[in-house]
Design an enzyme around this catalytic site. Structure first.
Site, PDB file in Angstrom:
ATOM      1  N   GLY A 185       0.834  -1.207   0.000  1.00  0.00           N
ATOM      2  CA  GLY A 185       0.000   0.000   0.000  1.00  0.00           C
ATOM      3  C   GLY A 185       0.863   1.249   0.000  1.00  0.00           C
ATOM      4  N   SER A 220       1.565   3.176  -2.588  1.00  0.00           N
ATOM      5  CA  SER A 220       1.326   4.095  -3.704  1.00  0.00           C
ATOM      6  C   SER A 220       0.826   5.462  -3.260  1.00  0.00           C
ATOM      7  CB  SER A 220       0.335   3.474  -4.702  1.00  0.00           C
ATOM      8  OG  SER A 220      -0.896   3.209  -4.075  1.00  0.00           O
ATOM      9  N   VAL A 259      -2.436  -7.507  -2.916  1.00  0.00           N
ATOM     10  CA  VAL A 259      -2.060  -8.297  -1.728  1.00  0.00           C
ATOM     11  C   VAL A 259      -3.017  -9.447  -1.450  1.00  0.00           C
ATOM     12  CG1 VAL A 259      -0.700  -6.697  -0.309  1.00  0.00           C
ATOM     13  CG2 VAL A 259      -3.200  -6.645  -0.169  1.00  0.00           C
ATOM     14  N   ASN A 295       0.589  -2.625   5.186  1.00  0.00           N
ATOM     15  CA  ASN A 295      -0.160  -1.370   5.300  1.00  0.00           C
ATOM     16  C   ASN A 295      -1.348  -1.304   4.339  1.00  0.00           C
ATOM     17  OD1 ASN A 295      -0.358   1.770   5.697  1.00  0.00           O
ATOM     18  ND2 ASN A 295      -0.066   1.449   3.502  1.00  0.00           N
ATOM     19  N   SER A 345      -5.996  -0.570  13.097  1.00  0.00           N
ATOM     20  CA  SER A 345      -6.724   0.699  13.245  1.00  0.00           C
ATOM     21  C   SER A 345      -7.320   0.781  14.643  1.00  0.00           C
ATOM     22  CB  SER A 345      -7.860   0.780  12.225  1.00  0.00           C
ATOM     23  OG  SER A 345      -8.699   1.880  12.531  1.00  0.00           O
ATOM     24  N   TYR A 362     -14.660  -3.645   8.096  1.00  0.00           N
ATOM     25  CA  TYR A 362     -13.343  -3.026   8.315  1.00  0.00           C
ATOM     26  C   TYR A 362     -12.845  -3.301   9.742  1.00  0.00           C
ATOM     27  CZ  TYR A 362      -9.804   0.733   8.378  1.00  0.00           C
ATOM     28  OH  TYR A 362      -8.635   1.454   8.480  1.00  0.00           O
ATOM     29  N   LYS A 390      -9.526  -5.401  10.964  1.00  0.00           N
ATOM     30  CA  LYS A 390      -8.464  -4.764  11.744  1.00  0.00           C
ATOM     31  C   LYS A 390      -8.307  -5.423  13.116  1.00  0.00           C
ATOM     32  CE  LYS A 390      -7.162  -1.744   8.681  1.00  0.00           C
ATOM     33  NZ  LYS A 390      -5.818  -1.861   8.083  1.00  0.00           N
TER      34      LYS A 390
HETATM   35  P1  NAP Z   1      -5.235   5.088   1.307  1.00  0.00           P
HETATM   36  O1  NAP Z   1      -4.713   6.470   1.136  1.00  0.00           O
HETATM   37  O2  NAP Z   1      -6.550   4.721   0.759  1.00  0.00           O
HETATM   38  O3  NAP Z   1      -4.119   4.078   0.745  1.00  0.00           O
HETATM   39  C1  NAP Z   1      -4.335   2.689   0.766  1.00  0.00           C
HETATM   40  C2  NAP Z   1      -3.155   2.000   0.128  1.00  0.00           C
HETATM   41  O4  NAP Z   1      -3.423   0.577   0.063  1.00  0.00           O
HETATM   42  C3  NAP Z   1      -2.925   2.466  -1.295  1.00  0.00           C
HETATM   43  O5  NAP Z   1      -1.538   2.531  -1.532  1.00  0.00           O
HETATM   44  C4  NAP Z   1      -3.554   1.364  -2.122  1.00  0.00           C
HETATM   45  O6  NAP Z   1      -2.898   1.288  -3.368  1.00  0.00           O
HETATM   46  C5  NAP Z   1      -3.249   0.134  -1.280  1.00  0.00           C
HETATM   47  N1  NAP Z   1      -4.129  -0.981  -1.560  1.00  0.00           N
HETATM   48  C6  NAP Z   1      -5.479  -1.030  -1.442  1.00  0.00           C
HETATM   49  N2  NAP Z   1      -5.935  -2.229  -1.830  1.00  0.00           N
HETATM   50  C7  NAP Z   1      -4.853  -2.959  -2.203  1.00  0.00           C
HETATM   51  C8  NAP Z   1      -4.675  -4.273  -2.698  1.00  0.00           C
HETATM   52  N3  NAP Z   1      -5.715  -5.101  -2.885  1.00  0.00           N
HETATM   53  N4  NAP Z   1      -3.421  -4.696  -2.999  1.00  0.00           N
HETATM   54  C9  NAP Z   1      -2.365  -3.870  -2.806  1.00  0.00           C
HETATM   55  N5  NAP Z   1      -2.467  -2.621  -2.328  1.00  0.00           N
HETATM   56  C10 NAP Z   1      -3.697  -2.163  -2.036  1.00  0.00           C
HETATM   57  O7  NAP Z   1      -5.285   4.714   2.845  1.00  0.00           O
HETATM   58  P2  NAP Z   1      -4.418   5.209   4.090  1.00  0.00           P
HETATM   59  O8  NAP Z   1      -5.253   6.134   4.858  1.00  0.00           O
HETATM   60  O9  NAP Z   1      -3.062   5.603   3.681  1.00  0.00           O
HETATM   61  O10 NAP Z   1      -4.369   3.848   4.935  1.00  0.00           O
HETATM   62  C11 NAP Z   1      -3.227   3.007   4.996  1.00  0.00           C
HETATM   63  C12 NAP Z   1      -3.492   1.942   6.055  1.00  0.00           C
HETATM   64  O11 NAP Z   1      -3.722   2.566   7.314  1.00  0.00           O
HETATM   65  C13 NAP Z   1      -4.712   1.084   5.768  1.00  0.00           C
HETATM   66  O12 NAP Z   1      -4.475  -0.252   6.153  1.00  0.00           O
HETATM   67  C14 NAP Z   1      -5.767   1.714   6.651  1.00  0.00           C
HETATM   68  O13 NAP Z   1      -6.773   0.801   6.982  1.00  0.00           O
HETATM   69  C15 NAP Z   1      -4.944   2.113   7.846  1.00  0.00           C
HETATM   70  N6  NAP Z   1      -5.551   3.177   8.654  1.00  0.00           N
HETATM   71  C16 NAP Z   1      -5.827   4.411   8.117  1.00  0.00           C
HETATM   72  C17 NAP Z   1      -6.404   5.382   8.927  1.00  0.00           C
HETATM   73  C18 NAP Z   1      -6.740   6.764   8.428  1.00  0.00           C
HETATM   74  O14 NAP Z   1      -7.362   7.515   9.154  1.00  0.00           O
HETATM   75  N7  NAP Z   1      -6.329   7.142   7.228  1.00  0.00           N
HETATM   76  C19 NAP Z   1      -6.700   5.090  10.261  1.00  0.00           C
HETATM   77  C20 NAP Z   1      -6.399   3.836  10.760  1.00  0.00           C
HETATM   78  C21 NAP Z   1      -5.823   2.895   9.958  1.00  0.00           C
HETATM   79  P3  NAP Z   1      -3.588   0.886  -4.767  1.00  0.00           P
HETATM   80  O15 NAP Z   1      -4.947   1.495  -4.785  1.00  0.00           O
HETATM   81  O16 NAP Z   1      -2.613   1.446  -5.751  1.00  0.00           O
HETATM   82  O17 NAP Z   1      -3.587  -0.613  -4.778  1.00  0.00           O
END
Ligand code: NAP
Length: 245
Positions: free
Chosen positions: A11, A13, A62, A88, A140, A153, A157
């Site tokens: 993740g 990107s 993934v 991630n 999370s 979700y 998590k």
């Molecule tokens: P984001 O901006 O939506 O990024 C998600 C990343 O995961 C992207 O790089 C996406 O890349 C990749 N991804 C999604 N599905 C995938 C798949 N099937 N295979 C490979 N890569 C995949 O989200 P974020 O906020 O940065 O979140 C990152 C992590 O932190 C996640 O696990 C999320 O649940 C966790 N988190 C986030 C928050 C928050 O408030 N933002 C809070 C708690 C936990 P592609 O689309 O290019 O595949």
């Protein structure tokens, strides 16, 4: 410092994963960046190389066992070892339970939980032979608290926390630590869609009075990847501004 270490980040990107990759490179690690969007990964690699760092991109899903195995193979082919795995990659498909579709349940569990399992299983073979490794799972705060509208979700998590603790017990004798980070509300694409009102009411629940930044999570990853955390395993590190204690 992580000079000479090789880190895989799924993740990578955009959002938190991208910041984690950049933070690992800033500490001297070589990074294997993965996600589905190959173009975004290539841009990240170009940025890292532009600053004198080393990275490769391995595009893949993934949730696919074939892609997860290929990710580990390509990391070993490029750099000969895997020291750090950061699981991630994650998605949301929110909806209230009574209206939640099977495919929304499956997509979230497959990406967030099965994806981590597939990458851990493949990487653990390499780390076991090395007799060292660091696995860091991005869970999370809602995996600890629950959240209406996110049954899929939150289950994924919370499952990641069980996976973290079980695998930590299995791999400890091989000098592999396995820990989880539970971010609170972090400013990324995932939280960008919120209305101002939702953002305000969320901020009110956070003792530190602000949403988190992706760098707050990246800093915790650096600690769990470093020598300084060598006696820490099976733990859940909350990075949530105090919203859950
Ligand atoms: P984001 O901006 O939506 O990024 C998600 C990343 O995961 C992207 O790089 C996406 O890349 C990749 N991804 C999604 N599905 C995938 C798949 N099937 N295979 C490979 N890569 C995949 O989200 P974020 O906020 O940065 O979140 C990152 C992590 O932190 C996640 O696990 C999320 O649940 C966790 N988190 C986030 C928050 C928050 O408030 N933002 C809070 C708690 C936990 P592609 O689309 O290019 O595949």
């Amino acid at each position: 410092m992580l000079s000479g270490k090789v880190a895989i980040v799924t993740g990578a990107s955009r959002g938190i994963g991208r910041k984690i990759a950049l933070a690992l490179v800033a500490q001297g690690a070589k990074v294997v960046a993965s996600a589905r969007n190959a173009e975004a990964l290539d841009n990240l690699v170009a940025e890292i190389e532009g600053h004198g760092g080393e990275a490769i991109a391995v595009a893949g899903d993934v949730a696919s066992g074939t892609d997860a195995a290929r990710l580990i193979e390509q990391a070993v082919a490029a750099y000969g070892q895997i020291d750090i795995l950061v699981n991630n990659a994650g998605i949301t498909r929110d909806g209230l339970l009574l209206r939640m579709k099977d495919e929304d349940w499956d997509a979230v569990i497959d990406t967030n939980l099965k994806g981590a399992f597939l990458c851990i299983r493949a990487a653990a073979k390499v780390m076991s032979k090395q007799r060292s490794g660091r696995i860091i799972n991005i869970s999370s705060v809602v995996g600890e608290m629950g959240n209406a509208g996110q049954a899929n979700y939150c289950s994924s998590k919370a499952g990641l926390l069980g996976l973290t603790k079980s695998v930590a017990r299995e791999l400890a004798r091989r000098n592999i630590t396995v820990n989880a980070i539970t971010p609170g509300f972090i400013v990324t694409d995932m939280t960008d869609g919120m209305t101002d009102k939702a953002r305000e009411s969320m901020t009110e629940q956070i003792p530190l009075g602000r949403l988190g930044e992706a760098d707050d999570v990246a800093n915790a990853v650096i600690f769990l990847a470093s020598e300084q955390s060598s006696y820490v395993t099976g733990q859940v590190l909350g990075v949530n501004g105090g919203m859950y204690m």
